[in-house]
Design a protein around this motif. Structure first.
Motif, PDB file in Angstrom:
ATOM      1  N   LEU A 106       0.836  -1.204   0.000  1.00 19.47           N
ATOM      2  CA  LEU A 106       0.000   0.000   0.000  1.00 19.47           C
ATOM      3  C   LEU A 106       0.867   1.248   0.000  1.00 19.47           C
ATOM      4  N   ILE A 107       1.970   1.229   0.728  1.00 20.74           N
ATOM      5  CA  ILE A 107       2.898   2.365   0.728  1.00 20.74           C
ATOM      6  C   ILE A 107       3.479   2.568  -0.666  1.00 20.74           C
ATOM      7  N   VAL A 108       3.861   1.469  -1.334  1.00 20.76           N
ATOM      8  CA  VAL A 108       4.437   1.567  -2.681  1.00 20.76           C
ATOM      9  C   VAL A 108       3.387   2.049  -3.684  1.00 20.76           C
ATOM     10  N   LEU A 109       2.167   1.553  -3.574  1.00 20.28           N
ATOM     11  CA  LEU A 109       1.094   2.012  -4.469  1.00 20.28           C
ATOM     12  C   LEU A 109       0.846   3.503  -4.294  1.00 20.28           C
ATOM     13  N   LEU A 110       0.744   3.954  -3.056  1.00 18.49           N
ATOM     14  CA  LEU A 110       0.537   5.380  -2.807  1.00 18.49           C
ATOM     15  C   LEU A 110       1.701   6.205  -3.338  1.00 18.49           C
ATOM     16  N   SER A 111       2.913   5.673  -3.226  1.00 20.73           N
ATOM     17  CA  SER A 111       4.089   6.383  -3.736  1.00 20.73           C
ATOM     18  C   SER A 111       4.014   6.553  -5.247  1.00 20.73           C
ATOM     19  N   GLU A 112       3.458   5.562  -5.947  1.00 21.56           N
ATOM     20  CA  GLU A 112       3.272   5.693  -7.396  1.00 21.56           C
ATOM     21  C   GLU A 112       2.231   6.763  -7.705  1.00 21.56           C
ATOM     22  N   LEU A 113       1.128   6.759  -6.966  1.00 19.20           N
ATOM     23  CA  LEU A 113       0.074   7.746  -7.201  1.00 19.20           C
ATOM     24  C   LEU A 113       0.548   9.162  -6.871  1.00 19.20           C
ATOM     25  N   LEU A 114       1.455   9.278  -5.903  1.00 14.99           N
ATOM     26  CA  LEU A 114       1.981  10.580  -5.499  1.00 14.99           C
ATOM     27  C   LEU A 114       3.260  10.932  -6.246  1.00 14.99           C
ATOM     28  N   GLY A 115       3.674  10.060  -7.179  1.00 14.86           N
ATOM     29  CA  GLY A 115       4.893  10.271  -7.947  1.00 14.86           C
ATOM     30  C   GLY A 115       4.606  10.634  -9.380  1.00 14.86           C
ATOM     31  N   THR A 116       5.657  10.580 -10.208  1.00 14.23           N
ATOM     32  CA  THR A 116       5.517  10.988 -11.610  1.00 14.23           C
ATOM     33  C   THR A 116       5.744   9.823 -12.562  1.00 14.23           C
ATOM     34  N   TYR A 117       5.407   8.621 -12.141  1.00 13.03           N
ATOM     35  CA  TYR A 117       5.560   7.450 -12.997  1.00 13.03           C
ATOM     36  C   TYR A 117       4.352   6.539 -12.832  1.00 13.03           C
ATOM     37  N   ALA A 118       4.135   5.687 -13.813  1.00 16.68           N
ATOM     38  CA  ALA A 118       3.095   4.663 -13.741  1.00 16.68           C
ATOM     39  C   ALA A 118       3.635   3.410 -14.405  1.00 16.68           C
ATOM     40  N   ILE A 119       3.612   2.294 -13.692  1.00 15.67           N
ATOM     41  CA  ILE A 119       4.059   1.021 -14.258  1.00 15.67           C
ATOM     42  C   ILE A 119       3.178   0.661 -15.443  1.00 15.67           C
ATOM     43  N   ALA A 120       3.798   0.324 -16.561  1.00 15.82           N
ATOM     44  CA  ALA A 120       3.069  -0.026 -17.780  1.00 15.82           C
ATOM     45  C   ALA A 120       3.868  -1.072 -18.543  1.00 15.82           C
ATOM     46  N   PRO A 121       3.683  -2.361 -18.239  1.00 16.04           N
ATOM     47  CA  PRO A 121       4.475  -3.424 -18.870  1.00 16.04           C
ATOM     48  C   PRO A 121       4.378  -3.444 -20.385  1.00 16.04           C
ATOM     49  N   ARG A 126       1.306   8.072   5.690  1.00 15.63           N
ATOM     50  CA  ARG A 126       2.352   8.735   6.476  1.00 15.63           C
ATOM     51  C   ARG A 126       3.750   8.351   6.007  1.00 15.63           C
ATOM     52  N   HIS A 127       3.875   7.175   5.379  1.00 15.36           N
ATOM     53  CA  HIS A 127       5.189   6.684   4.977  1.00 15.36           C
ATOM     54  C   HIS A 127       5.423   6.762   3.464  1.00 15.36           C
ATOM     55  N   ALA A 128       4.394   7.107   2.697  1.00 14.38           N
ATOM     56  CA  ALA A 128       4.511   7.095   1.239  1.00 14.38           C
ATOM     57  C   ALA A 128       5.434   8.202   0.748  1.00 14.38           C
ATOM     58  N   CYS A 129       6.118   7.929  -0.360  1.00 16.72           N
ATOM     59  CA  CYS A 129       7.004   8.915  -0.987  1.00 16.72           C
ATOM     60  C   CYS A 129       6.169   9.913  -1.796  1.00 16.72           C
ATOM     61  N   VAL A 130       6.639  11.134  -1.861  1.00 16.09           N
ATOM     62  CA  VAL A 130       5.998  12.165  -2.680  1.00 16.09           C
ATOM     63  C   VAL A 130       7.020  12.652  -3.706  1.00 16.09           C
ATOM     64  N   GLY A 131       6.644  12.589  -4.991  1.00 14.50           N
ATOM     65  CA  GLY A 131       7.507  13.117  -6.035  1.00 14.50           C
ATOM     66  C   GLY A 131       8.512  12.129  -6.599  1.00 14.50           C
ATOM     67  N   SER A 132       8.375  10.859  -6.268  1.00  9.30           N
ATOM     68  CA  SER A 132       9.312   9.864  -6.804  1.00  9.30           C
ATOM     69  C   SER A 132       9.172   9.763  -8.317  1.00  9.30           C
ATOM     70  N   GLY A 133      10.317   9.571  -8.994  1.00  6.89           N
ATOM     71  CA  GLY A 133      10.308   9.515 -10.455  1.00  6.89           C
ATOM     72  C   GLY A 133      10.385   8.119 -11.034  1.00  6.89           C
ATOM     73  N   SER A 134      10.521   7.091 -10.181  1.00  2.00           N
ATOM     74  CA  SER A 134      10.586   5.712 -10.683  1.00  2.00           C
ATOM     75  C   SER A 134      10.362   4.743  -9.529  1.00  2.00           C
ATOM     76  N   PRO A 135      10.003   3.491  -9.832  1.00  6.87           N
ATOM     77  CA  PRO A 135       9.837   2.499  -8.763  1.00  6.87           C
ATOM     78  C   PRO A 135      11.105   2.307  -7.946  1.00  6.87           C
ATOM     79  N   ARG A 136      12.268   2.331  -8.606  1.00  4.94           N
ATOM     80  CA  ARG A 136      13.504   2.111  -7.863  1.00  4.94           C
ATOM     81  C   ARG A 136      13.812   3.279  -6.934  1.00  4.94           C
ATOM     82  N   GLU A 137      13.509   4.497  -7.357  1.00  2.35           N
ATOM     83  CA  GLU A 137      13.670   5.637  -6.449  1.00  2.35           C
ATOM     84  C   GLU A 137      12.776   5.462  -5.230  1.00  2.35           C
TER      85      GLU A 137
END
Length: 350
Positions: free
Chosen positions: A100-115, A155-166
Motif C-alpha cells: 500500500l505504501i508503494v502504491l501510494l508512492s506511485e500515485l503521489l509520484g511521476t511514474y506509472a508502471i506499464a508493462p 504517512r510513509h509514502a514517498c511524494v515526487g518519486s520519479g521511478s519504482p527504484r527511487e
C-alpha cells in the motif's frame, strides 16, 4: 494492464445497482480501446449486494454508501473509473502495508508502471494526486473498509518519486529501523533546487536530486553550512560518457550550494553490507551517528533490513496481491516462466 491518465478530471461517481452483463461488457471492450487493454476480470462497482457476481470477464464489488464528490474520472462518455484517491481505499484490504505504501508512492509520484510499453513505465509530467487530496477523500469516507490502512500508509509514502527504484531506495533509507529502514530524514524527492550553472558563468539553474536527506540545524562540513545529502540512483540511463559528464556537472553544482552527494548503483543497492556502510558515511556527513547497539540488537535490525529489501523486490507494481501471496507462501514477482512481470527498464536497471 491499467488505464494511464495524464491529467485526470474528477467527477461525481454514480454507482449503478447492476453491472453490465457479459455480452454488454464484451461489446464495450471491443468498441473502446483503452478498456480492451485492461486485465481481466474487470472490477465493476454495484450498489445492490444481491447483483454481485464473478466471471472471467467481470468481478463486481459492492458499495454500501454513495461515494464522496469527485471520486470518479470519466474515461469515455458513459464510462467512469474510480479516482486515484479511491483506488487506494478499494485495494487496501488485499494489500500488505508495504504494498500500500508503494502504491501510494506511485500515485503521489511521476511514474506509472506499464508493462506494455518498451521502458516498462510511463512518465507523468506531475503526480495525479496529492497527500492533501488523499486525506480529504479519507475524511469524507470516514471509517469505511480500507480507510484506516490507507491513512496509516500515507504517512510513509514517498511524494515526487520519479521511478519504482527511487521509491524503493527512499523507503529503505527513510523507514524506521523497526520497519527495516535506516531511519534517515527524507526531506524531498525530485524537488527543484537553485544552483549556479558552472558551464554558463554561474547563471541560475535547477537541479532535482532523486532523494534529499535533511541535515540537522547548524550542521557544518569543511567550515561551511551543510544543507543536506543528495542520493541519486544510477540506472541504465547514466551509463554513457555523455551521461557521466552530466552527472559530474550535477555533483559539482550541488556541492557548491552545500550538499554532499552519494550515488547508488544497481549492484550496490542489492548489497546489504555496502548499503549499511554507505549509510554510515551519510550519517557521518550529516552529523547524525547511529545509536550504539548490542550485538544481538544489531543482528536483529540487520535481519529486518534484509527482509525489507526482499519484500520490496516482490512488489512488481502490477499484481497487487501481497496478502494472497503470503497466505500461499509464494513469491509473485515473476511469471511462471521465470521472467520479471515488469521489464527491468522500469526500475532503471541495466
Amino acid at each position: 494492464m491499467r488505464l494511464i491518465l495524464e491529467d485526470p478530471q474528477r467527477c461525481d461517481a454514480y454507482v449503478p445497482s447492476l453491472a453490465p452483463n457479459e455480452d454488454e461488457l464484451a461489446a464495450l471492450l471491443v468498441s473502446i480501446d483503452p478498456l480492451a487493454q485492461l486485465t481481466r476480470p474487470i472490477e465493476v462497482l454495484v450498489s445492490d449486494r444481491g447483483t454481485r457476481r464473478r466471471s472471467k470477464l467481470v468481478k463486481t464489488r459492492f458499495v454500501a454508501e454513495p461515494l464522496p464528490s469527485h471520486s470518479a474520472i470519466p474515461v469515455v462518455p458513459g464510462v467512469l473509473c474510480v479516482a486515484p484517491e479511491h483506488l487506494a481505499v478499494q485495494l487496501a484490504p488485499q494489500l500488505t502495508e508495504l504494498e500500500l505504501i508503494v502504491l501510494l508512492s506511485e500515485l503521489l509520484g511521476t511514474y506509472a508502471i506499464a508493462p506494455g510499453l518498451e521502458e516498462g513505465m510511463y512518465q507523468r509530467s506531475r503526480p495525479i494526486t496529492t497527500r492533501e487530496s488523499m486525506a480529504a477523500h479519507l475524511g469524507a469516507l470516514r471509517l469505511r473498509a480500507g480507510t484506516a490502512g490507507v491513512r496509516g500508509a500515507l504517512r510513509h509514502a514517498c511524494v515526487g518519486s520519479g521511478s519504482p527504484r527511487e521509491t524503493k531506495l527512499s523507503l529503505r533509507l527513510g523507514l524506521k529501523p523497526a520497519r527495516g529502514g535506516y531511519g534517515l530524514d527524507v526531506l524531498s524527492m525530485n524537488e527543484p533546487l537553485e544552483v549556479g550553472r558552472i558551464h554558463n558563468r554561474m547563471r541560475a539553474g535547477v537541479r532535482k536530486p532523486d532523494i534529499l536527506l535533511r541535515a540537522p540545524a547548524q550542521a557544518m562540513r569543511n567550515g561551511r553550512p551543510l544543507l543536506g545529502a543528495a542520493v541519486e540512483y544510477d540506472g541504465k540511463d547514466h551509463a554513457s560518457e555523455e551521461a557521466h559528464a552530466r552527472d559530474a556537472e550535477r555533483h559539482n553544482e550541488l556541492t557548491a550550494i552545500g550538499l554532499v552527494e552519494y550515488i547508488v548503483t544497481k549492484r550496490q543497492y542489492r548489497d546489504l553490507a555496502y548499503m549499511d556502510g554507505l549509510v554510515d558515511l551519510i550519517r557521518r556527513d550529516l552529523g547524525t551517528p547511529a545509536k550504539r547497539l548490542t550485538r544481538a540488537e544489531a543482528t536483529r535490525l540487520r535481519r529486518l533490513r534484509q527482509r525489507l529489501y526482499e519484500e520490496l523486490e516482490r512488489i512488481d507494481g502490477v499484481r497487487w496481491n501481497g496478502r494472497e501471496r503470503r497466505r500461499a507462501g509464494q513469491d509473485g514477482s515473476r511469471r511462471d516462466d521465470g521472467r520479471d512481470i515488469v521489464p527491468v527498464e522500469a526500475y532503471c536497471l541495466d
